[in-house]
Write a protein that holds these residues in place. Structure first.
Motif, short mmCIF file in Angstrom:
data_model
loop_
_atom_site.label_atom_id
_atom_site.label_comp_id
_atom_site.label_asym_id
_atom_site.label_seq_id
_atom_site.Cartn_x
_atom_site.Cartn_y
_atom_site.Cartn_z
N UNK A 59 0.58 -1.10 -0.21
CA UNK A 59 0.18 0.16 -0.29
C UNK A 59 0.73 1.43 0.12
N UNK A 60 2.26 0.92 0.73
CA UNK A 60 3.08 2.29 0.99
C UNK A 60 3.71 2.17 -0.58
N UNK A 61 3.38 1.48 -1.61
CA UNK A 61 3.78 1.78 -3.25
C UNK A 61 2.85 2.30 -3.35
N UNK A 62 2.26 1.92 -3.87
CA UNK A 62 0.89 2.48 -4.12
C UNK A 62 0.64 3.75 -4.08
N UNK A 63 0.63 4.03 -2.88
CA UNK A 63 0.70 5.18 -2.23
C UNK A 63 1.02 6.79 -3.02
N UNK A 64 2.42 5.76 -3.71
CA UNK A 64 3.21 6.91 -4.52
C UNK A 64 2.71 7.90 -5.51
N UNK A 65 1.71 6.95 -6.00
CA UNK A 65 1.35 7.68 -7.06
C UNK A 65 0.12 8.09 -7.86
N UNK A 66 -0.40 8.28 -5.80
CA UNK A 66 -2.00 9.37 -5.76
C UNK A 66 -1.36 10.43 -5.92
N UNK A 67 -2.44 11.99 -6.71
CA UNK A 67 -2.00 12.34 -6.52
C UNK A 67 -3.06 13.68 -6.59
N UNK A 68 -3.13 14.83 -6.13
CA UNK A 68 -4.63 15.47 -6.26
C UNK A 68 -4.59 16.92 -7.55
N UNK A 73 -8.65 13.53 -8.44
CA UNK A 73 -8.16 12.87 -8.00
C UNK A 73 -6.91 12.10 -9.04
N UNK A 74 -5.76 11.37 -9.26
CA UNK A 74 -5.55 11.10 -9.94
C UNK A 74 -4.11 10.22 -9.69
N UNK A 75 -4.45 8.88 -10.38
CA UNK A 75 -3.33 7.74 -10.59
C UNK A 75 -2.39 7.50 -11.41
N UNK A 76 -0.94 7.11 -10.84
CA UNK A 76 0.21 6.99 -12.57
C UNK A 76 0.54 5.57 -11.27
N UNK A 77 0.98 4.00 -12.34
CA UNK A 77 0.79 3.40 -10.99
C UNK A 77 2.90 3.79 -11.32
N UNK A 78 3.90 3.23 -10.25
CA UNK A 78 4.67 4.20 -9.63
C UNK A 78 5.59 3.11 -9.74
N UNK A 80 8.29 0.10 -9.72
CA UNK A 80 7.99 -0.89 -8.43
C UNK A 80 6.21 -0.72 -8.18
N UNK A 81 5.25 -0.89 -9.27
CA UNK A 81 4.03 -0.95 -8.63
C UNK A 81 3.47 -1.61 -10.48
N UNK A 82 4.80 -1.94 -11.14
CA UNK A 82 4.37 -2.12 -12.46
C UNK A 82 2.73 -4.03 -12.63
N UNK A 83 3.08 -4.07 -11.37
CA UNK A 83 2.37 -5.85 -10.99
C UNK A 83 1.43 -5.54 -10.88
N UNK A 84 0.70 -4.11 -10.78
CA UNK A 84 -0.91 -3.83 -10.32
C UNK A 84 -1.91 -3.04 -11.61
N UNK A 85 -0.86 -3.32 -12.61
CA UNK A 85 -1.13 -3.17 -13.62
C UNK A 85 -2.84 -3.70 -14.36
N UNK A 86 -2.96 -2.62 -15.46
CA UNK A 86 -5.30 -3.48 -14.76
C UNK A 86 -5.11 -4.83 -15.93
N UNK A 87 -5.79 -6.05 -15.34
CA UNK A 87 -5.59 -6.97 -15.69
C UNK A 87 -5.28 -7.57 -14.69
N UNK A 88 -4.13 -7.41 -13.91
CA UNK A 88 -3.54 -8.71 -13.39
C UNK A 88 -4.28 -9.63 -12.30
N UNK A 89 -3.77 -10.82 -12.72
CA UNK A 89 -4.87 -12.26 -11.84
C UNK A 89 -3.65 -12.17 -10.61
#
Length: 462
Positions: A59-68, A73-78, A80-89
């Motif tokens: 969650x700390x890694x994902x929080x780095x991609x959240x901006x306002x 609100x906007x989000x961009x995968x930071x 080290x978080x490429x595994x959370x790309x859309x469609x990940x199983x």
């Protein structure tokens, strides 16, 4: 050569500060290794705690991609978080604002299987294990504050490997072990080295004092006032040894001086008796007795030299000293078919003992008379500056006897002159031009002031 071989190992040995530094670093590394094992065992075998670590880290890694931006609100995968790309199983993520609006989601309907229902107000932190064995499968979430607003981040880690687990453990090691231990090591190492360095300064000063100890100065001791107690005991023991050695030297000097004084009276009586005998053999014996009397006088002068304390030194005008020596030795010099004169070339004033310096000059004049042929002219020259010289016009001052020793009774006279010069911070310099002249100069280190008055020359005494 033996002394040099013995000194080499001492030079090659590491210093105490380097030894302390090496040992502190060694034991710090051992402590860090043990603590690493303990931390690893504590978290690795506690699945609940390890699952919380994984959720916190992800969650700390994902929080780095959240901006306002502009109230949105906007989000961009930071990184080290490429595994959370859309469609990940294997990595599911859902990010919601405090009002429940979605900021990011990569799981769609699958979020319901592992994450909290959207209508549920999520707690600030929650974790749920999805399996009972490694690799660890875990779901959880955490509320974070971004730009003053509460955002809920939920994740589910369904990997068939332990990448997420090792990343969480690595972060834990770095945050709670490596950084604190490194800071502690720097502080302890720096403090220990600074303390050792400060503690060794008095020891180094004592070593310099020991190297500069003057055996002729009985009050010269090692200062132990600022040393640590353990080292001060060694310094005190050295001082006690110096005191005992000084006592033995004083006793020996007193014995030698007493013997010399006892011999002088019989020698004087013997010279008087020989003077009453009108025979060539008596004259030869008178010469031998006179030489023996000079030797006894030199032994007495040596004892007086070693018993003298430097605190009794007083200002001495080298020009006045030279005039006095010429006046006192003149009759004897002329009786031996030589001549003597004095010249002042701007002599300085030094601190010393007048009697000792007079003995040194008398020794040089005596040697000049003894080792030169009749008719030789001797000049006692004071100056320029803190120096005084005895010059003869024969250049035979350093002739040697067949056994290789100096003619003035085993060189004792010259040795006494050298020691007197050293006691006054100076040296004896001999310059010989064979067959022409010899210059024996007493050179001192400094002169407090220059005496006034033009250079002068004293006429030879009658």
């Amino acid at each position: 050569m033996a002394d040099a071989r013995m000194a080499e190992p001492a030079i090659e040995r590491p210093g105490l500060v380097a030894t302390i530094a090496g040992r502190i670093v060694l034991f710090a590394c051992i402590a860090m290794a043990l603590q690493l094992v303990i931390v690893f065992a504590t978290y690795y075998f506690d699945d609940v705690e390890l699952g919380s670590l994984i959720v916190d880290r992800e969650t700390a890694i994902l929080a780095e991609g959240i901006h306002r931006r502009d109230g949105q609100w906007e989000f961009r995968l930071p990184d080290g978080a490429e595994a959370y790309a859309p469609g990940s199983e294997t990595r599911l993520a859902r990010i919601r604002s405090e009002r429940g609006s979605a900021i990011f989601s990569n799981c769609g309907d699958r979020c319901v299987l592992h994450l909290l229902p959207e209508e549920v107000d999520p707690p600030d932190r929650w974790t749920r294990l999805l399996g009972a064995s490694k690799p660890l499968r875990v779901a959880g979430g955490r509320a974070v504050e971004i730009d003053g607003q509460r955002v809920v981040i939920e994740v589910a880690v369904l990997d068939e490997n332990e990448i997420a687990m090792w990343r969480a453990l690595g972060h834990e090691f770095a945050d709670h072990l490596a950084v604190p231990m490194s800071l502690q090591l720097v502080l302890i190492l720096g403090g220990s080295l600074a303390s050792a360095w400060l503690a060794l300064q008095p020891v180094k000063a004592a070593a310099r004092q020991a190297g500069a100890i003057d055996p002729l100065d009985p009050d010269h001791k090692i200062d132990v006032s600022r040393m640590p107690q353990e080292v001060a005991e060694l310094g005190a023991a050295v001082n006690r040894s110096l005191t005992r050695i000084g006592g033995l030297m004083r006793d020996q000097r007193l014995f030698n001086t007493a013997v010399a004084h006892e011999i002088r009276t019989p020698l004087a009586m013997l010279q008087l008796e020989l003077g009453q005998i009108d025979h060539p053999r008596a004259r030869r014996m008178e010469q031998d007795v006179e030489a023996l009397a000079r030797l006894v006088g030199q032994i007495t002068a040596l004892g007086r030299l070693e018993a003298l304390e430097r605190k009794s030194f007083a200002p001495i005008d080298l020009a006045a000293l030279g005039r006095g020596v010429v006046a006192s030795t003149g009759p004897w010099v002329y009786d031996n078919a030589h001549s003597i004169a004095f010249a002042d070339e701007g002599a300085a004033v030094i601190r010393g003992d007048p009697g000792l310096l007079e003995d040194a000059l008398v020794n040089l004049v005596t040697n000049a008379v003894t080792h030169t042929p009749p008719g030789t002219r001797i000049l006692l020259r004071a100056g320029p500056g803190p120096r005084i010289a005895v010059i003869d016009g024969a250049g035979a001052y350093r002739d040697r006897t067949p056994d290789g020793r100096s003619g003035d009774r085993l060189g004792m006279g010259l040795e006494i002159v050298k020691r007197i010069a050293a006691m006054h911070g100076g040296r004896l310099d001999l310059a010989v031009d064979p067959g022409r002249r010899t210059v024996a100069t007493l050179i001192f280190s400094a002169a407090p002031r220059q005496p006034s008055g033009p250079p002068s020359a004293a006429p030879p005494p009658a």
